[in-house]
Design a protein around this motif. Structure first.
Motif, mmCIF file in Angstrom:
data_model
loop_
_atom_site.group_PDB
_atom_site.id
_atom_site.type_symbol
_atom_site.label_atom_id
_atom_site.label_comp_id
_atom_site.label_asym_id
_atom_site.label_seq_id
_atom_site.Cartn_x
_atom_site.Cartn_y
_atom_site.Cartn_z
ATOM 1 N N ALA A 142 0.945 -1.242 0.387
ATOM 2 C CA ALA A 142 0.313 -0.023 0.106
ATOM 3 C C ALA A 142 1.205 1.048 -0.186
ATOM 4 N N ASP A 143 1.957 1.248 -0.117
ATOM 5 C CA ASP A 143 2.788 2.566 0.271
ATOM 6 C C ASP A 143 3.393 3.031 -1.366
ATOM 7 N N PHE A 144 3.764 4.252 -1.909
ATOM 8 C CA PHE A 144 4.121 4.697 -2.360
ATOM 9 C C PHE A 144 5.324 4.333 -3.129
ATOM 10 N N TYR A 145 5.150 3.949 -4.139
ATOM 11 C CA TYR A 145 6.720 2.952 -4.956
ATOM 12 C C TYR A 145 7.704 4.696 -4.654
ATOM 13 N N ASN A 146 9.163 3.934 -4.148
ATOM 14 C CA ASN A 146 9.972 4.703 -4.211
ATOM 15 C C ASN A 146 10.302 5.832 -5.236
ATOM 16 N N THR A 147 10.370 5.842 -6.515
ATOM 17 C CA THR A 147 10.364 7.288 -7.064
ATOM 18 C C THR A 147 9.551 8.222 -7.340
ATOM 19 N N VAL A 148 8.844 8.007 -6.523
ATOM 20 C CA VAL A 148 7.458 8.716 -6.629
ATOM 21 C C VAL A 148 6.723 9.166 -5.100
ATOM 22 N N GLN A 149 7.588 9.426 -4.257
ATOM 23 C CA GLN A 149 7.289 9.188 -2.782
ATOM 24 C C GLN A 149 6.623 10.690 -2.437
ATOM 25 N N PRO A 150 5.953 11.143 -2.251
ATOM 26 C CA PRO A 150 5.566 12.365 -1.599
ATOM 27 C C PRO A 150 6.666 13.933 -0.841
ATOM 28 N N ALA A 151 7.101 14.367 -1.910
ATOM 29 C CA ALA A 151 7.714 15.440 -0.725
ATOM 30 C C ALA A 151 6.877 15.867 0.508
ATOM 31 N N LYS A 152 7.280 16.653 1.351
ATOM 32 C CA LYS A 152 6.814 17.436 3.128
ATOM 33 C C LYS A 152 5.747 17.712 2.788
ATOM 34 N N ASN A 153 6.545 18.919 1.585
ATOM 35 C CA ASN A 153 4.473 20.420 1.213
ATOM 36 C C ASN A 153 3.612 19.447 0.450
ATOM 37 N N GLU A 154 3.888 18.347 0.423
ATOM 38 C CA GLU A 154 2.975 18.125 -0.714
ATOM 39 C C GLU A 154 1.871 17.376 0.074
#
Length: 190
Positions: A68-80
């Motif tokens: 269920a985790d986001f794929y490693n290359t498209v992880q959300p940034a802190k401000n997103e």
């Protein structure tokens, strides 16, 4: 027009070794990553939508799993912004609509997975709610389906759903065309 990038379900279960790997998920994610970087460079708002399965018979996107985790290359940034959902339609029982209204966003650039499920349901709902949508076809992925004992290839599923969206519900274009139109210096990955 105030635009936001909507990244739908770019989660581990859709990738190789996941519970329901999609055809060309790595290629689509690579293109989505390029668009994500371009939007970050232009300081466009980015919204990541994460599906968490709540159905008792669910086989993937199970709560508290790596799938269920986001794929490693498209992880959300802190401000997103990260929005969790439980249905294909990203607006159903989520804060997405309120977030878009609060931030005066009226145009969504959409990429992610699956074309025949969350992409389609979210685009149609967004259109009904008055939003303009652009779907980046090569930053989306589908899976093979079956109907009446006949297999329908993932590519045919993908194309059929994109064709049904355009032109009424969304503008459908490639990542390269979007990046060129938006004036990004970042080129999409082939």
């Amino acid at each position: 027009m105030n635009t936001a990038l909507l990244m739908l379900e770019l989660q581990n279960d859709y990738f190789p070794n996941g519970r329901i790997p999609l055809e060309k998920s790595l290629e689509a994610c690579s293109r989505a990553e390029t668009v994500l970087l371009a939007c970050r460079e232009k300081k466009l708002p980015v919204i990541h939508v994460q599906h968490i399965s709540t159905h008792p018979d669910a086989a993937y996107f199970l709560p508290c799993t790596k799938g269920a985790d986001f794929y490693n290359t498209v992880q959300p940034a802190k401000n997103e912004t990260v929005i969790k959902k439980h249905y294909p339609n990203s607006f159903k029982d989520t804060i997405l609509l309120n977030h878009l209204i609060k931030n005066q966003i009226n145009h969504l650039v959409i990429c992610g997975m699956m074309t025949q499920s969350s992409i389609d349901a979210t685009v149609r709902a967004a259109f009904d709610l008055g939003f303009s949508c652009t779907v980046l076809h090569d930053a989306c992925a589908a899976r093979q389906l079956e109907f009446n004992h006949s297999a329908i290839s993932a590519q045919n599923v993908h194309y059929a759903f994109l064709a049904a969206m355009q032109p009424s519900y969304a503008t459908v274009m490639s990542c390269d065309d979007f990046l060129q139109k938006s004036g990004s210096r970042i080129a999409a990955v082939a």
